[in-house]
Design a protein around this motif. Structure first.
Motif, PDB file in Angstrom:
ATOM      1  N   ASN A   1       4.907  -5.343  45.061  1.00 40.38           N
ATOM      2  CA  ASN A   1       4.152  -6.158  44.184  1.00 40.38           C
ATOM      3  C   ASN A   1       2.909  -7.069  45.210  1.00 40.38           C
ATOM      4  O   ASN A   1       1.866  -6.758  44.949  1.00 40.38           O
ATOM      5  CB  ASN A   1       4.728  -7.169  43.566  1.00 40.38           C
ATOM      6  N   SER A   2       3.354  -7.186  46.249  1.00 41.56           N
ATOM      7  CA  SER A   2       2.494  -7.942  47.202  1.00 41.56           C
ATOM      8  C   SER A   2       1.536  -7.068  47.983  1.00 41.56           C
ATOM      9  O   SER A   2       0.214  -7.305  48.173  1.00 41.56           O
ATOM     10  CB  SER A   2       3.305  -8.660  48.634  1.00 41.56           C
ATOM     11  N   GLU A   3       1.933  -5.727  48.089  1.00 44.96           N
ATOM     12  CA  GLU A   3       1.060  -4.667  48.619  1.00 44.96           C
ATOM     13  C   GLU A   3      -0.137  -4.651  47.535  1.00 44.96           C
ATOM     14  O   GLU A   3      -1.193  -4.291  47.758  1.00 44.96           O
ATOM     15  CB  GLU A   3       1.837  -3.424  48.865  1.00 44.96           C
ATOM     16  N   GLN A   4       0.438  -4.467  46.246  1.00 45.79           N
ATOM     17  CA  GLN A   4      -0.682  -4.207  45.240  1.00 45.79           C
ATOM     18  C   GLN A   4      -1.599  -5.404  45.168  1.00 45.79           C
ATOM     19  O   GLN A   4      -2.727  -5.280  44.834  1.00 45.79           O
ATOM     20  CB  GLN A   4      -0.033  -3.910  43.917  1.00 45.79           C
ATOM     21  N   LEU A   5      -1.272  -6.594  45.200  1.00 43.31           N
ATOM     22  CA  LEU A   5      -1.957  -7.499  45.216  1.00 43.31           C
ATOM     23  C   LEU A   5      -2.883  -7.715  46.345  1.00 43.31           C
ATOM     24  O   LEU A   5      -4.170  -7.946  46.058  1.00 43.31           O
ATOM     25  CB  LEU A   5      -1.062  -9.132  45.283  1.00 43.31           C
ATOM     26  N   SER A   6      -2.599  -7.665  47.327  1.00 42.29           N
ATOM     27  CA  SER A   6      -3.467  -7.495  48.658  1.00 42.29           C
ATOM     28  C   SER A   6      -4.230  -6.280  48.520  1.00 42.29           C
ATOM     29  O   SER A   6      -5.519  -6.593  48.587  1.00 42.29           O
ATOM     30  CB  SER A   6      -2.671  -7.160  49.812  1.00 42.29           C
ATOM     31  N   ALA A   7      -3.962  -5.148  47.921  1.00 43.66           N
ATOM     32  CA  ALA A   7      -5.135  -4.023  47.827  1.00 43.66           C
ATOM     33  C   ALA A   7      -6.057  -4.337  46.548  1.00 43.66           C
ATOM     34  O   ALA A   7      -7.221  -3.929  46.674  1.00 43.66           O
ATOM     35  CB  ALA A   7      -4.174  -2.777  47.310  1.00 43.66           C
ATOM     36  N   PHE A   8      -5.568  -5.246  45.677  1.00 46.76           N
ATOM     37  CA  PHE A   8      -6.461  -5.605  44.436  1.00 46.76           C
ATOM     38  C   PHE A   8      -7.587  -6.481  45.113  1.00 46.76           C
ATOM     39  O   PHE A   8      -8.723  -6.539  44.915  1.00 46.76           O
ATOM     40  CB  PHE A   8      -5.613  -6.364  43.525  1.00 46.76           C
ATOM     41  N   LEU A   9      -6.879  -7.566  45.936  1.00 43.56           N
ATOM     42  CA  LEU A   9      -7.896  -8.720  46.626  1.00 43.56           C
ATOM     43  C   LEU A   9      -8.937  -7.684  47.523  1.00 43.56           C
ATOM     44  O   LEU A   9     -10.286  -8.021  47.707  1.00 43.56           O
ATOM     45  CB  LEU A   9      -7.230  -9.471  47.400  1.00 43.56           C
TER      46      LEU A   9
ATOM     47  N   GLU B   1      -9.187  -2.225  46.932  1.00 47.18           N
ATOM     48  CA  GLU B   1      -8.764  -0.843  47.351  1.00 47.18           C
ATOM     49  C   GLU B   1      -7.916  -0.002  46.408  1.00 47.18           C
ATOM     50  O   GLU B   1      -7.560   0.978  46.618  1.00 47.18           O
ATOM     51  CB  GLU B   1      -7.781  -0.931  48.635  1.00 47.18           C
ATOM     52  N   LEU B   2      -8.056  -0.509  45.114  1.00 45.07           N
ATOM     53  CA  LEU B   2      -7.218  -0.032  43.915  1.00 45.07           C
ATOM     54  C   LEU B   2      -8.023   1.018  43.409  1.00 45.07           C
ATOM     55  O   LEU B   2      -9.411   0.526  43.064  1.00 45.07           O
ATOM     56  CB  LEU B   2      -6.633  -0.987  43.006  1.00 45.07           C
ATOM     57  N   THR B   3      -7.648   2.017  42.847  1.00 40.87           N
ATOM     58  CA  THR B   3      -8.642   2.897  41.672  1.00 40.87           C
ATOM     59  C   THR B   3      -9.137   2.022  40.737  1.00 40.87           C
ATOM     60  O   THR B   3      -8.304   0.873  40.195  1.00 40.87           O
ATOM     61  CB  THR B   3      -7.895   4.101  41.407  1.00 40.87           C
ATOM     62  N   GLU B   4     -10.119   2.612  39.745  1.00 42.07           N
ATOM     63  CA  GLU B   4     -10.428   1.938  38.559  1.00 42.07           C
ATOM     64  C   GLU B   4      -9.183   1.976  37.610  1.00 42.07           C
ATOM     65  O   GLU B   4      -9.065   0.699  37.121  1.00 42.07           O
ATOM     66  CB  GLU B   4     -11.526   2.627  38.098  1.00 42.07           C
ATOM     67  N   ALA B   5      -8.564   2.802  37.567  1.00 42.04           N
ATOM     68  CA  ALA B   5      -7.365   2.827  36.593  1.00 42.04           C
ATOM     69  C   ALA B   5      -6.197   1.972  37.074  1.00 42.04           C
ATOM     70  O   ALA B   5      -5.877   1.051  36.375  1.00 42.04           O
ATOM     71  CB  ALA B   5      -6.761   4.185  36.638  1.00 42.04           C
TER      72      ALA B   5
ATOM     73  N   PHE C   1      -3.552  -3.414  36.399  1.00 38.76           N
ATOM     74  CA  PHE C   1      -3.297  -4.574  37.201  1.00 38.76           C
ATOM     75  C   PHE C   1      -3.691  -5.816  36.548  1.00 38.76           C
ATOM     76  O   PHE C   1      -3.115  -6.868  36.519  1.00 38.76           O
ATOM     77  CB  PHE C   1      -3.609  -4.379  38.616  1.00 38.76           C
ATOM     78  N   GLU C   2      -4.988  -5.763  36.293  1.00 38.25           N
ATOM     79  CA  GLU C   2      -5.822  -7.052  35.574  1.00 38.25           C
ATOM     80  C   GLU C   2      -4.872  -7.140  34.238  1.00 38.25           C
ATOM     81  O   GLU C   2      -4.717  -8.268  33.865  1.00 38.25           O
ATOM     82  CB  GLU C   2      -7.205  -6.698  35.414  1.00 38.25           C
TER      83      GLU C   2
END
Length: 77
Positions: A4-12, A15-19, A24-25
């Motif tokens: 979850n924290s990795e995904q949060l960082s990637a979001f910030l 670095e996340l794909t559009e999908a 995530f949003e």
């Protein structure tokens, strides 16, 4: 670091794909826990940028640049 924290960082960091960003949003809209974590990361990011702004604006020394260029890249496993 948890998934979850990795995904949060990637979001910030964008670095996340559009999908992944869309999913995530949507999760942020329904779950207050990651929303609170994201707020904390945003605040920490703002503090870090503020505290290190002057250092980040300093020019990189020629000696450091030379050292970096002369250092061999380690092979990946």
């Amino acid at each position: 670091m948890t998934r979850n924290s990795e995904q949060l960082s990637a979001f910030l960091d964008g670095e996340l794909t559009e999908a992944e960003t869309e999913m995530f949003e949507k999760a942020l809209l329904i779950d207050p826990h990651p929303r609170a974590q994201l707020q904390q990361l945003c605040e920490a990011n703002a503090v870090a940028r503020s505290e290190f702004a002057a250092i980040l604006d300093e020019p990189v020394s020629a000696r450091l640049v030379s050292t970096i260029w002369q250092t061999p890249i380690a092979a990946k496993d």
